[in-house]
Write a protein that holds these residues in place. Sequence first.
Motif, PDB file in Angstrom:
ATOM      1  N   ARG A  46       0.826  -1.217   0.000  1.00  0.00           N
ATOM      2  CA  ARG A  46       0.000   0.000   0.000  1.00  0.00           C
ATOM      3  C   ARG A  46       0.851   1.254   0.000  1.00  0.00           C
ATOM      4  O   ARG A  46       0.487   2.258  -0.588  1.00  0.00           O
ATOM      5  N   GLU A  58      -1.901  -8.311  -5.253  1.00  0.00           N
ATOM      6  CA  GLU A  58      -3.301  -8.703  -5.443  1.00  0.00           C
ATOM      7  C   GLU A  58      -3.413 -10.172  -5.853  1.00  0.00           C
ATOM      8  O   GLU A  58      -4.328 -10.864  -5.440  1.00  0.00           O
ATOM      9  N   TYR A 141     -11.714  -8.409 -10.978  1.00  0.00           N
ATOM     10  CA  TYR A 141     -11.292  -7.905  -9.661  1.00  0.00           C
ATOM     11  C   TYR A 141      -9.852  -7.357  -9.720  1.00  0.00           C
ATOM     12  O   TYR A 141      -9.594  -6.213  -9.338  1.00  0.00           O
ATOM     13  N   GLN A 222     -10.058   0.111  -1.916  1.00  0.00           N
ATOM     14  CA  GLN A 222      -9.403  -0.526  -0.767  1.00  0.00           C
ATOM     15  C   GLN A 222     -10.187  -0.305   0.518  1.00  0.00           C
ATOM     16  O   GLN A 222     -10.110  -1.101   1.449  1.00  0.00           O
TER      17      GLN A 222
HETATM   18  N1  ADE Z   1      -7.094  -8.237  -0.062  1.00  0.00           N
HETATM   19  C1  ADE Z   1      -7.128  -8.117  -1.384  1.00  0.00           C
HETATM   20  N2  ADE Z   1      -6.615  -6.947  -1.795  1.00  0.00           N
HETATM   21  C2  ADE Z   1      -6.215  -6.299  -0.693  1.00  0.00           C
HETATM   22  C3  ADE Z   1      -5.583  -5.063  -0.455  1.00  0.00           C
HETATM   23  N3  ADE Z   1      -5.256  -4.262  -1.457  1.00  0.00           N
HETATM   24  N4  ADE Z   1      -5.338  -4.730   0.812  1.00  0.00           N
HETATM   25  C4  ADE Z   1      -5.676  -5.571   1.808  1.00  0.00           C
HETATM   26  N5  ADE Z   1      -6.250  -6.732   1.663  1.00  0.00           N
HETATM   27  C5  ADE Z   1      -6.516  -7.118   0.418  1.00  0.00           C
END
Ligand code: ADE
Length: 386
Positions: A46, A58, A141, A222
């Motif tokens: 992140r 992802e 997704y 998110q």
């Molecule tokens: N699960 C899937 N994508 C996610 C993300 N970007 N942050 C946290 N958990 C996740």
Amino acid sequence: MYNSFYEGLKVLERRDTPLEADERIKAAAKPLLLWYGKNRRILPWREENTPYRVWVSEIMLQQTRVEAVKPYFSRFMEELPDIRALACVEEERLLKLWEGLGYYTRARNLKKAAKILTDKYDGEMPASYKDILSLPGIGSYTAGAVASIAFGIPEPAVDGNVLRVMTRIFADSEDITRPAVKKKYEGLLRTALLDISSAGPETSEILQKQFPVHTLPGNYNQAWIELGALICIPSGRPLCEECPLESLCLSKKEGRQEEFPVRAPKKPRRIEEKTVFVIEWKDRVAIRKRSARGLLASLYEFPNAEGHVEKKEAATVLKLAEEDIEDITVLPDSVHVFSHVEWHMTGYRVRLRNGCPENYKMVKKEEISSKYPVPSAFGVYTNALM
Ligand code: ADE
């Protein structure tokens, strides 16, 4: 109709008639984003959200918990820091880096897609939802997640967690395994995203302060994912008292939160019985490569046979002469659950007396951890190596 999502809550306060679905989802945006700004977890993918990092994370996060992904993600980024490195990695090394995460097709598709990106896109992820979606292993997704988080493209990212949150908000008893249900919520969220993205400069400024480095569509997607992970949790009672959307949630209003999501019952898993042989000679152990097709394709395994083999039958099953065997000892039973199959395993350690037989590939025991990808389905037997 109202123009910006800020007005959504005001509409809610003023009106007696129930909100339409699009109004309810728009009204959720501000409280959701404010909650996310305060409560979001700091996660490695992140903080530095390049397209490559977002994409790999992802893919790893599909079917796998955040805590389990973290060490795999760090190791992967250290060894394969960019798309070109991934495109060039040897498959065996890639599978070793993936060992324990399961669903190995994900890793193979990453490499396939990296090759396409290298050949066709100069080693970069294209800033286009459609182009991202066309890559192997990427569905709506993942394409939405990469497009929104890395490029700020207003596309939704609806996975099982987001579907859980949605069906609870709308007290929706449709079967979430139906593609039409996912499409419905993708449509709803896409409209909401366009609405937020086109909100006036005042709104953008406030949100920019809240999330200085990240894109608004990425944060919006998110935020739904995070709400599903921290508040609207899958098993047990959701933590509605802490939910920023409590007043908007129809299943909470009806006290029926735990009835959602509704999912058609899965077919029962097939049970396969196996006997696993850890065949040792000095510092070596026998392994073999699995078939290039099907479950755990091209990974390595200990020799094994169908069914539960009796100790006295082991030599015959292994095509070894009795005098070649020093001793056979029983190893613990083990069960490994895949999505469609369960392996129920018994095991033996077979110590050889006269060296390595021709018909087995004998490798140094330490190479099981350093070189050969042996899936965690065999973990009990890998741990038994002496
Ligand atoms: N699960 C899937 N994508 C996610 C993300 N970007 N942050 C946290 N958990 C996740």
